[in-house]
Design a protein around this motif. Structure first.
Motif, PDB file in Angstrom:
ATOM      1  N   THR A  50     -72.970  16.506  26.423  1.00 44.17           N
ATOM      2  CA  THR A  50     -72.209  15.312  26.047  1.00 44.17           C
ATOM      3  C   THR A  50     -70.716  15.623  26.003  1.00 44.17           C
ATOM      4  N   SER A  51     -70.363  16.796  25.495  1.00 40.50           N
ATOM      5  CA  SER A  51     -68.956  17.187  25.463  1.00 40.50           C
ATOM      6  C   SER A  51     -68.381  17.249  26.868  1.00 40.50           C
ATOM      7  N   GLY A  52     -69.120  17.852  27.772  1.00 40.46           N
ATOM      8  CA  GLY A  52     -68.664  17.920  29.166  1.00 40.46           C
ATOM      9  C   GLY A  52     -68.514  16.542  29.782  1.00 40.46           C
ATOM     10  N   MET A  53     -69.468  15.664  29.518  1.00 43.15           N
ATOM     11  CA  MET A  53     -69.393  14.307  30.062  1.00 43.15           C
ATOM     12  C   MET A  53     -68.227  13.532  29.450  1.00 43.15           C
ATOM     13  N   ASN A  54     -67.991  13.732  28.145  1.00 45.24           N
ATOM     14  CA  ASN A  54     -66.851  13.072  27.490  1.00 45.24           C
ATOM     15  C   ASN A  54     -65.527  13.545  28.093  1.00 45.24           C
ATOM     16  N   LEU A  55     -65.412  14.849  28.332  1.00 47.38           N
ATOM     17  CA  LEU A  55     -64.182  15.376  28.929  1.00 47.38           C
ATOM     18  C   LEU A  55     -64.011  14.892  30.364  1.00 47.38           C
ATOM     19  N   THR A  56     -65.115  14.806  31.107  1.00 43.44           N
ATOM     20  CA  THR A  56     -65.054  14.293  32.478  1.00 43.44           C
ATOM     21  C   THR A  56     -64.621  12.834  32.483  1.00 43.44           C
ATOM     22  N   ALA A  57     -65.214  12.038  31.600  1.00 38.46           N
ATOM     23  CA  ALA A  57     -64.839  10.620  31.514  1.00 38.46           C
ATOM     24  C   ALA A  57     -63.371  10.469  31.125  1.00 38.46           C
ATOM     25  N   ALA A  58     -62.906  11.301  30.198  1.00 39.35           N
ATOM     26  CA  ALA A  58     -61.498  11.246  29.790  1.00 39.35           C
ATOM     27  C   ALA A  58     -60.596  11.615  30.969  1.00 39.35           C
ATOM     28  N   GLY A  59     -61.001  12.607  31.750  1.00 36.47           N
ATOM     29  CA  GLY A  59     -60.215  12.989  32.930  1.00 36.47           C
ATOM     30  C   GLY A  59     -60.147  11.877  33.955  1.00 36.47           C
ATOM     31  N   LEU A  60     -61.277  11.195  34.183  1.00 41.17           N
ATOM     32  CA  LEU A  60     -61.296  10.071  35.130  1.00 41.17           C
ATOM     33  C   LEU A  60     -60.423   8.924  34.629  1.00 41.17           C
ATOM     34  N   LYS A  61     -60.523   8.626  33.342  1.00 41.73           N
ATOM     35  CA  LYS A  61     -59.682   7.566  32.772  1.00 41.73           C
ATOM     36  C   LYS A  61     -58.208   7.945  32.840  1.00 41.73           C
ATOM     37  N   PHE A  62     -57.916   9.234  32.642  1.00 37.89           N
ATOM     38  CA  PHE A  62     -56.533   9.690  32.740  1.00 37.89           C
ATOM     39  C   PHE A  62     -56.008   9.475  34.157  1.00 37.89           C
ATOM     40  N   GLY A  63     -56.823   9.824  35.169  1.00 38.08           N
ATOM     41  CA  GLY A  63     -56.413   9.605  36.556  1.00 38.08           C
ATOM     42  C   GLY A  63     -56.193   8.131  36.856  1.00 38.08           C
ATOM     43  N   GLU A  64     -57.110   7.288  36.374  1.00 37.33           N
ATOM     44  CA  GLU A  64     -56.967   5.844  36.576  1.00 37.33           C
ATOM     45  C   GLU A  64     -55.709   5.330  35.880  1.00 37.33           C
ATOM     46  N   MET A  65     -55.456   5.818  34.668  1.00 38.93           N
ATOM     47  CA  MET A  65     -54.270   5.406  33.918  1.00 38.93           C
ATOM     48  C   MET A  65     -52.994   5.819  34.646  1.00 38.93           C
ATOM     49  N   MET A  66     -52.987   7.028  35.216  1.00 36.70           N
ATOM     50  CA  MET A  66     -51.797   7.497  35.929  1.00 36.70           C
ATOM     51  C   MET A  66     -51.528   6.644  37.165  1.00 36.70           C
ATOM     52  N   GLY A  67     -52.589   6.255  37.884  1.00 37.76           N
ATOM     53  CA  GLY A  67     -52.404   5.361  39.034  1.00 37.76           C
ATOM     54  C   GLY A  67     -51.857   4.004  38.610  1.00 37.76           C
ATOM     55  N   ALA A  68     -52.415   3.469  37.525  1.00 41.27           N
ATOM     56  CA  ALA A  68     -51.930   2.183  37.017  1.00 41.27           C
ATOM     57  C   ALA A  68     -50.491   2.313  36.524  1.00 41.27           C
ATOM     58  N   SER A  69     -50.183   3.423  35.877  1.00 45.49           N
ATOM     59  CA  SER A  69     -48.821   3.636  35.368  1.00 45.49           C
ATOM     60  C   SER A  69     -47.813   3.717  36.507  1.00 45.49           C
ATOM     61  N   ALA A  70     -48.213   4.341  37.610  1.00 43.46           N
ATOM     62  CA  ALA A  70     -47.304   4.416  38.767  1.00 43.46           C
ATOM     63  C   ALA A  70     -46.988   3.024  39.289  1.00 43.46           C
ATOM     64  N   HIS A  71     -48.003   2.161  39.358  1.00 45.76           N
ATOM     65  CA  HIS A  71     -47.772   0.794  39.818  1.00 45.76           C
ATOM     66  C   HIS A  71     -46.867   0.037  38.839  1.00 45.76           C
ATOM     67  N   VAL A  72     -47.142   0.162  37.543  1.00 48.27           N
ATOM     68  CA  VAL A  72     -46.339  -0.523  36.525  1.00 48.27           C
ATOM     69  C   VAL A  72     -44.908  -0.010  36.557  1.00 48.27           C
ATOM     70  N   PHE A  73     -44.747   1.303  36.683  1.00 42.30           N
ATOM     71  CA  PHE A  73     -43.413   1.895  36.730  1.00 42.30           C
ATOM     72  C   PHE A  73     -42.626   1.358  37.922  1.00 42.30           C
ATOM     73  N   GLY A  74     -43.254   1.333  39.082  1.00 45.14           N
ATOM     74  CA  GLY A  74     -42.585   0.808  40.275  1.00 45.14           C
ATOM     75  C   GLY A  74     -42.201  -0.656  40.129  1.00 45.14           C
ATOM     76  N   SER A  75     -43.110  -1.433  39.587  1.00 51.30           N
ATOM     77  CA  SER A  75     -42.848  -2.864  39.400  1.00 51.30           C
ATOM     78  C   SER A  75     -41.714  -3.093  38.402  1.00 51.30           C
ATOM     79  N   ARG A  76     -41.738  -2.348  37.326  1.00 52.45           N
ATOM     80  CA  ARG A  76     -40.701  -2.539  36.305  1.00 52.45           C
ATOM     81  C   ARG A  76     -39.352  -1.988  36.751  1.00 52.45           C
ATOM     82  N   CYS A  77     -39.351  -0.944  37.542  1.00 53.20           N
ATOM     83  CA  CYS A  77     -38.068  -0.465  38.094  1.00 53.20           C
ATOM     84  C   CYS A  77     -37.446  -1.552  38.974  1.00 53.20           C
ATOM     85  N   GLY A  78     -38.308  -2.243  39.731  1.00 53.47           N
ATOM     86  CA  GLY A  78     -37.813  -3.366  40.533  1.00 53.47           C
ATOM     87  C   GLY A  78     -37.238  -4.458  39.662  1.00 53.47           C
ATOM     88  N   SER A  79     -37.894  -4.760  38.540  1.00 52.36           N
ATOM     89  CA  SER A  79     -37.393  -5.792  37.613  1.00 52.36           C
ATOM     90  C   SER A  79     -36.051  -5.380  37.013  1.00 52.36           C
TER      91      SER A  79
END
Length: 191
Positions: free
Chosen positions: A53-82
């Motif tokens: 379970t610990s391994g799965m929790n860490l894996t899920a956190a890593g996947l969410k971190f990657g997804e968050m970083m992709g979303a953050s890049a889009h938000v950052f680009g959009s807000r820099c344009g604003s």
């Protein structure tokens, strides 16, 4: 009872008392004094399960971190344009979007910090309980009983699981905000 008034039940021998004590110790691991089952009793299988379970929790956190970083890049680009649009033409800027940046970050990171601190407190409390139990055993100058060893091992296993799960719980509010912003800004861009 026999005919001469003696009990037909054999006298407890040392071996029977040892077996009886072992059964009682095992029973005490499963049942609390109030008769309810303990939330989690440590066994070799539960240790393996906690590690998995610990391994799965860490894996899920890593996947969410990657997804968050992709979303953050889009938000950052959009807000820099604003921000660039506001710098070029202050009267036509999207101040509502710019006004969201700081409060939403403060909210998300406050929630993340609160979650991390709650988990840290629980982990610290469990570790201190283990140290106190071990100190008591050491002060008595003896080895831990099987019940004490099982209790400390189970507690340690749960502490490891809690530590692994805390990363995902602390990341959740920031992830939720970043992915929601990315979706909202993509819809806004299409409109």
């Amino acid at each position: 009872m026999t005919e001469d008034g003696q009990s037909s039940v054999p006298e407890p021998t040392v071996r029977n008392r040892t077996v009886e004590a072992g059964i009682i110790a095992a029973w005490n691991l499963i049942w609390r004094a109030d008769g309810k089952i303990m939330p989690k009793t440590w066994t070799a299988l539960s240790l393996w399960s906690d590690m998995w379970t610990s391994g799965m929790n860490l894996t899920a956190a890593g996947l969410k971190f990657g997804e968050m970083m992709g979303a953050s890049a889009h938000v950052f680009g959009s807000r820099c344009g604003s921000i660039a649009e506001v710098a070029r033409n202050p009267l036509e800027g999207d101040y509502a979007e710019l006004g969201r940046m700081v409060p939403e970050k403060v909210d998300a990171f406050s929630r993340a910090g609160r979650s991390a601190l709650a988990d840290l407190y629980a982990i610290h409390t469990g570790a201190i309980a283990n140290w106190m139990q071990l100190g008591t055993i050491m002060a008595a100058g003896r080895l831990p009983t099987s019940a004490e060893a099982a209790r400390m091992t189970g507690r340690s296993s749960r502490l490891g699981s809690r530590a692994a799960a805390s990363a995902g719980k602390a990341l959740a509010p920031v992830h939720r905000r970043a992915t929601a912003n990315a979706k909202r800004l993509r819809r806004k861009k299409r409109a």
